[in-house]
Scaffold this active site. Structure first.
Site, mmCIF file in Angstrom:
data_model
loop_
_atom_site.group_PDB
_atom_site.id
_atom_site.type_symbol
_atom_site.label_atom_id
_atom_site.label_comp_id
_atom_site.label_asym_id
_atom_site.label_seq_id
_atom_site.Cartn_x
_atom_site.Cartn_y
_atom_site.Cartn_z
ATOM 1 N N ASP A 89 -7.542 11.182 46.186
ATOM 2 C CA ASP A 89 -8.595 10.259 45.796
ATOM 3 C C ASP A 89 -7.922 8.910 45.546
ATOM 4 O OD1 ASP A 89 -10.956 9.215 45.033
ATOM 5 O OD2 ASP A 89 -11.280 10.528 43.321
ATOM 6 N N ASP A 271 -15.667 18.486 46.758
ATOM 7 C CA ASP A 271 -14.678 18.776 45.726
ATOM 8 C C ASP A 271 -15.386 18.717 44.396
ATOM 9 O OD1 ASP A 271 -14.659 15.652 45.588
ATOM 10 O OD2 ASP A 271 -13.586 16.316 43.812
ATOM 11 N N CYS A 309 -15.297 41.866 44.755
ATOM 12 C CA CYS A 309 -14.607 40.581 44.917
ATOM 13 C C CYS A 309 -13.122 40.855 45.168
ATOM 14 C CB CYS A 309 -14.798 39.726 43.663
ATOM 15 S SG CYS A 309 -13.806 38.214 43.672
ATOM 16 N N CYS A 311 -10.582 38.776 44.727
ATOM 17 C CA CYS A 311 -9.681 37.835 44.047
ATOM 18 C C CYS A 311 -8.662 38.581 43.181
ATOM 19 C CB CYS A 311 -10.480 36.834 43.217
ATOM 20 S SG CYS A 311 -10.837 37.393 41.540
ATOM 21 N N CYS A 314 -10.300 40.208 39.981
ATOM 22 C CA CYS A 314 -11.191 41.359 40.170
ATOM 23 C C CYS A 314 -10.476 42.571 40.771
ATOM 24 C CB CYS A 314 -12.373 40.969 41.041
ATOM 25 S SG CYS A 314 -13.435 39.755 40.248
ATOM 26 N N HIS A 340 -10.629 33.487 39.890
ATOM 27 C CA HIS A 340 -11.872 34.089 40.384
ATOM 28 C C HIS A 340 -12.853 33.012 40.840
ATOM 29 C CE1 HIS A 340 -15.490 36.491 40.773
ATOM 30 N NE2 HIS A 340 -16.083 35.512 40.108
#
Ligand SMILES: [Zn+2]
Length: 375
Positions: A89, A271, A309, A311, A314, A340
């Protein structure tokens, strides 16, 4: 180079080729403002959770550790050990939101560092030089993000200056990309559309910057206090005036629902700090609504945050255990929630791409929104 692969009504499915690899869009860029994803998430973790693009901030890295330090260490990619795309940015938004004392002039902005109070000057050239030192994949143009309560006259003048600044950004980047010691001579430049909630100012501005043949186009100054409906109205008005054969980036947005709606209006880069910020507070996203893991009802809940999930949280840990970590203020609790949430966003973007590929984005969006708003 950007390829528009497919459209499903206004929703765009694209692919941006960069020197740091390919970005499949729509994409959600994972925010690591100071070259770190808050919540003790490493770049090694990012590789596990389907992150395509990491986003860092020019202003923050200029103030600390200093872009010259990062350049001496080989650029941001080497510094944080991340070889995939990075977007920086421009610092414009932070200069206007963080710094107390500031003076805006044609040449740029004089302001004080929020860290140590020292006086800093940043204009289009300085922002481009800092981003060139950081050697990000995509640099953002230096713009003014006017206050949401600014008058129409103020916004009109501000947008005109932002256009002049954009031309200076483009010229400076062309110069920097030709220098011998530039780390990334293929740095891309995205311009930013402004104009507050005034459709006519935004459209006029979009037309002008569309002619400048930039590598991508962002819509800035939204999600700063206006309603969601206002934001969608602006998108419907302005996106058709931005080149659709270039990336379309809605800065700082947003909730999963905001993203689903913006994709439907032709946006394909996003974002937002929500997934990491909410994760650090124990708020986790699921396809059946958001959970607050501090809630007593999870004390004995041995299920993962979300069944199925993939991730790291999880796959290995229960809601009850993560709740215990959060209550005990153990860093691992925050870390698992952030992992997660980012995985949830990154996976949703993957689903969005598949839905556009399959020509069923409307059905997907409807079904996803129903799940997200379950209580
Ligand atoms: Zn998970």
């Amino acid at each position: 180079m950007y390829q528009l692969l497919k459209k499903d009504k206004s929703a765009k499915r694209g692919r941006l080729h960069t020197v740091h690899g390919v970005i499949e869009t729509p994409v959600f860029m994972n925010v690591g403002t100071i070259a770190a994803i808050k919540g003790a998430v490493s770049t090694d973790d990012l590789r596990q959770i389907k992150t395509q693009v990491e986003l860092s901030n020019t202003y923050h890295l200029h103030v600390r550790p200093g872009d010259h330090i990062v350049k001496k260490l080989g650029g941001l990619h080497k510094f944080m050990n991340w070889d995939r795309p990075i977007l920086t940015d421009s610092g414009g938004f932070q200069v206007f939101s963080l710094s107390g004392l500031r003076k805006i002039k044609e040449e740029g902005v004089y302001f004080q560092s929020h860290i140590d109070g020292r006086k800093i000057f940043m204009g289009p050239e300085e922002s481009m030089q800092i981003q060139s030192n950081l050697a990000s994949t995509i640099a953002m143009a230096f713009d003014e993000c006017p206050s949401s309560v600014a008058t129409r006259e103020y916004i009109q003048n501000s947008v005109e200056r932002t256009t002049r600044w954009l031309m200076r950004c483009k010229n400076e980047m062309q110069r920097l990309n030709k220098l011998e010691d530039t780390i990334n001579p293929n740095q891309l430049l995205f311009g930013i559309n402004q104009g507050g909630v005034y459709e006519d100012i935004r459209i006029e501005h979009a037309k002008r910057i569309a002619d400048m043949e930039l590598d991508g186009y962002a819509i800035g100054g939204l999600a700063v206090g206006e309603t969601h409906e206002e934001m969608y109205r602006i998108l419907e008005a302005v996106v058709p005036y931005l080149p659709q054969e270039k990336p379309t980036y809605l800065m700082g947005v947003g909730t999963p629902a905001n993203i689903l709606e913006a994709v439907d209006r032709g946006v394909d880069f996003f974002d937002c700090v929500y997934p990491s910020r909410n994760g650090r507070h124990g708020h986790v996203y699921t396809n059946h609504g958001k959970l607050n893991l501090f809630n007593a009802k999870y004390e004995l809940d041995d299920r993962p945050i979300e069944e199925g999930c993939g991730c790291p949280a999880c796959r290995s840990y229960s809601r009850a255990y993560i709740r215990h970590l959060l209550k005990a203020k153990e860093m691992l609790g925050m870390r698992l929630c952030v992992l997660h949430n980012l995985y949830f966003y990154n996976t949703m973007m993957e689903e969005i791409r598949q839905a556009i590929d399959g020509g069923c984005y409307q059905e997907y969006k409807k079904k996803k929104l129903e799940g997200l708003t379950e209580k």
